[in-house]
Design a protein around this motif. Structure first.
Motif, PDB file in Angstrom:
ATOM      1  N   VAL A  85      -4.095  -4.813   4.383  1.00  0.00           N
ATOM      2  CA  VAL A  85      -4.164  -3.956   3.198  1.00  0.00           C
ATOM      3  C   VAL A  85      -5.474  -3.166   3.196  1.00  0.00           C
ATOM      4  CG1 VAL A  85      -4.419  -3.984   0.685  1.00  0.00           C
ATOM      5  CG2 VAL A  85      -2.608  -5.324   1.757  1.00  0.00           C
ATOM      6  N   VAL A 134       0.858  -1.187   0.000  1.00  0.00           N
ATOM      7  CA  VAL A 134       0.000   0.000   0.000  1.00  0.00           C
ATOM      8  C   VAL A 134       0.891   1.234   0.000  1.00  0.00           C
ATOM      9  CG1 VAL A 134      -1.776   1.299   1.242  1.00  0.00           C
ATOM     10  CG2 VAL A 134      -1.829  -1.192   1.279  1.00  0.00           C
ATOM     11  N   ASN A 138      -5.630   0.941   3.621  1.00  0.00           N
ATOM     12  CA  ASN A 138      -6.263   1.688   2.523  1.00  0.00           C
ATOM     13  C   ASN A 138      -7.434   2.526   3.030  1.00  0.00           C
ATOM     14  OD1 ASN A 138      -5.148   1.433  -0.212  1.00  0.00           O
ATOM     15  ND2 ASN A 138      -5.383  -0.767   0.100  1.00  0.00           N
TER      16      ASN A 138
END
Length: 407
Positions: A187, A114, A191
């Protein structure tokens, strides 16, 4: 059959040897910050690479993490960091209740998962280690399992507290105590944080493995080989001829490598049919030159299921991509074989009729070219022991096949 198996083995050996070098476009960032473009030998690493091979021009240079700030290859970005790594023993056979928590300073390549206000990275040795980078802080999100006094594994989820502190400036993101130390969950969480305040943002899981499906049709020539030991057989002097065959069906392809799309597993379900006839004879009474005369007719159809490995020679993201493939199959067969035999000097006709075995096994080898959604392949197929009455009976096919991918 043995010869065909040898060919299949040599085919896979040659592909594996070629696959050791997968140089594709990439770039490296040196310690002084300069970026150099070239080709990197990308091996779709499961374990994080300890070094990489970079080619710029004719020469190939090997770089360790100590010599680079990072590199990019395909769709992946790696950084180089000197960091503290949790090396606490996690092998159950070597663990004990007093196993110490250990850290080691290492210089490693880490894959970026990321990018944003918080960057997330992964390092994999024999297990996954996840690292975060926020402002000037770079640190591992710690997770380990420890053995208790009653010899039970107890997880130490230190990363939960780390994440609570790390994400505390975004009220829209919450860390669940039940959260697992898994890539997809981490992740998604990072995010969500990086899009804090954006009410329109919806997290979409990245597809790790690409796939495709489509249809194929092929036209070829097929030869039915028969061998019987009996000298009185109706097949003495039988010489196989090439007959036209047709094959059509559908396929599903699962890519093993999401970025290079080199290796894939191909499942095919198809219909195959061939028919032919020929005449032949042999002398059974030389004094009067009497012959056995045979008229031979056959028709064979099958529903085939093939499982193949395909390898694409895609090194420069070119539009025209050569490929090789090979594998095994199961054939569910129907049809018949008939022989009408007449003898000089005698009246009447002998009629022999045989049916193929209901299920047979085969091998396939192919080579072709792919462009966009279309592909052309020259396919060799071998099906063994089609008829039970013969010592050996096999179908050998050379076919030109056209593919269309729906995806």
């Amino acid at each position: 059959m043995r010869k065909t198996g040898t060919i299949l083995f040599l085919f896979f050996l040659s592909v594996l040897l070629h696959a050791q070098n997968n140089f594709i476009p990439g770039s490296i960032t040196k310690l002084d910050g300069t970026i150099h473009k070239g080709d990197i030998n990308f091996q779709d690493w499961k374990r994080s690479p300890k070094q990489i091979e970079f080619r710029n021009g004719d020469g190939t240079i090997t770089f360790s993490p100590e010599r680079l700030l990072g590199f990019t290859v395909g769709e992946e970005t790696y950084i180089s960091r000197l960091t503290s790594l949790d090396v606490t023993e996690q092998n159950l056979n070597k663990m004990h209740p007093s196993t110490p928590v250990e850290f080691m300073d290492v210089h490693i390549f880490l894959r970026q998962l990321v990018e944003g206000n918080i960057n997330l990275y992964e390092y994999f040795d024999y297990r996954s280690h996840y690292f975060f980078e926020k402002d000037d802080v770079f640190r591992e999100l710690n997770y380990r399992e420890m053995l208790t006094d009653n010899l039970k594994l107890k997880p130490q989820k230190t990363f939960i507290g780390q994440l609570n502190l790390l994400l505390s400036d975004c009220q829209d993101v919450h860390v669940k105590e039940s959260m697992s130390y898994k890539k997809e969950q981490l992740v998604k969480l990072i995010n969500m944080y990086n899009h804090c305040g954006d009410q329109t943002y919806v997290y979409k899981k990245r597809r790790e493995i690409e796939n495709g499906s489509g249809a194929f049709i092929g036209v070829g020539v097929t030869k039915l080989n028969l061998n019987t030991e009996s000298s009185e057989s109706a097949f003495v002097n039988y010489s196989p001829e090439n007959n036209m065959s047709i094959n059509f069906g559908g396929f599903y392809e699962l890519f093993i490598n999401k970025d290079l799309k080199k290796w894939s597993v191909l499942g095919e379900l198809g219909f195959f049919t061939v028919k032919g006839d020929t005449e032949y004879s042999h002398v059974y009474f030389e004094l009067f030159d009497y012959h056995n005369r045979q008229q031979f007719e056959y028709q064979i159809s099958s529903v085939d299921f093939n499982l193949l490995i395909r390898y694409r020679f895609n090194t420069n993201n070119q539009k025209l991509i050569p490929f090789l493939g090979g594998g095994v199959g199961v054939n569910f067969t129907s049809g018949n074989l008939e022989v009408f035999q007449t003898k000089d000097g005698s009246d009447g006709t002998n009629h022999y009729k045989f049916e193929p075995r209901k299920m047979n096994f085969g091998l396939s080898l192919g080579a072709g070219l792919e462009v966009s959604k279309f592909a052309l392949e020259l396919r060799y197929g071998f099906v063994s022991k089609v008829f039970s009455f013969a010592d050996s009976s096999d179908l050998q096919t050379f076919m030109l096949r056209a593919y269309y991918n729906f995806n």
